[in-house]
Motif scaffolding. Structure first.
Motif: not given
Length: 302
Positions: A131-134, A143-144, A152-154, A178-181
């Motif tokens: 994941x990213x903050x967005x 999770x990031x 990829x995560x700013x 277990x993955x978020x969209x």
């Protein structure tokens, strides 16, 4: 074989208290004894200092483009950890990092990567950590971590977790279930090698582990292995931050770590994360973490 244990008692990256006690639980379970029984010279480098979440505002220093709780504090902890890991590598010893939540991997990987060297990563985890903050539904930085390492995560225009020495094509994520969209889309667009539990069902842990390690060591100067204890099924490892049913068995986990041991000459760093003694049963997850670390550093049945 020289090993330096570094603890990171942090739960800033997660939304459940308890993983900050993971390093103490793993030490108490006999980590040093397990490693010394292998003939290792195991020293303890102490703990990285971590601020108490009760004393901080998780959304202080907020930014446009998403949410990342305690991102300033997490950056400070990861920076200190990176320095400690870098010193260990410079001293010719292998850092064994004990978490704490999985956001600490940003510090471990940054410290293990040399300035002019490439580093491959095998990430044993139930979750993608992409994941990213967005995209995050929770704002929890644990999770990031992998997304941040790969740039990829700013965090408010600052990609402080990025480790350029790690290339996507040398990263393998093993045991995903277990993955978020949002992170699913990013992973599919990436060059990360993803092995789900379905792949493990089809091909088995030994083959998947060897392939993942081959991906991570293909043309790289070193290897980092990150083991989230929630990779195992909760029946084997109940004391973890975010348990997910359907994980690997006790014997499968040892088989994977025995495969890691075949790459000891390339192993730059190793970490154990997400042990939560509050949720554990008589410290059995911490004891399992010690056993798995011993397998990764060369313990065999015969």
């Amino acid at each position: 074989m020289d090993i330096r244990v570094l603890g990171v008692p942090m739960d800033l990256g997660s939304d459940r208290r308890g993983v900050d006690m993971g390093p103490s639980a793993i030490r108490y379970a006999g980590l040093a004894s397990e490693l010394e029984a292998l003939g290792a010279d195991c020293t303890d480098g102490g703990d990285v200092s971590v601020p108490r979440p009760e004393e901080r505002d998780p959304d202080a220093g907020g930014f446009d483009g998403g949410r990342a709780k305690f991102h300033r504090e997490t950056k400070a902890v990861c920076t200190e950890l990176s320095d400690s890991v870098s010193r260990a590598v410079g001293d010719g010893v292998t850092p064994l990092v004990l978490g704490g939540d999985h956001s600490i991997a940003m510090g471990t990987v940054a410290g293990a990567a040399g300035p002019d060297e490439s580093l491959g990563v095998v990430w044993f985890d139930a979750h993608g950590d992409f994941n990213t903050p967005a995209t995050t539904p929770s704002g929890n930085i644990h999770g990031m971590g992998l997304a941040a390492i790969l740039g990829h995560a700013s965090f408010g225009g600052e990609a402080w977790g990025h480790v350029p020495a790690v290339r996507e094509e040398n990263v393998a994520l093993v045991g995903l279930r277990d993955v978020d969209e949002g992170e699913r889309a990013l992973l599919r667009e990436s060059d990360v090698s993803v092995y789900t539990m379905s792949d493990i069902d089809d091909r088995g842990v030994p083959e998947i582990s060897r392939e993942a390690l081959s991906v991570a060591t293909d043309g790289t100067d070193g290897l980092h292995v990150s083991l989230d204890l929630d990779w195992l099924d909760p029946t084997e490892a109940p004391g973890v931050g975010t348990p997910v049913r359907g994980g690997v068995s006790y014997r499968e986990a040892h088989s994977a770590m025995e495969a890691v041991a075949d790459y000891r000459d390339q192993l730059r760093s190793f970490e154990l994360v997400e042990v939560n003694p509050i949720l554990d049963d008589h410290n059995r997850t911490a004891e399992l973490a010690c056993e798995l670390a011993a397998s990764a550093f060369g313990k065999r049945v015969f």
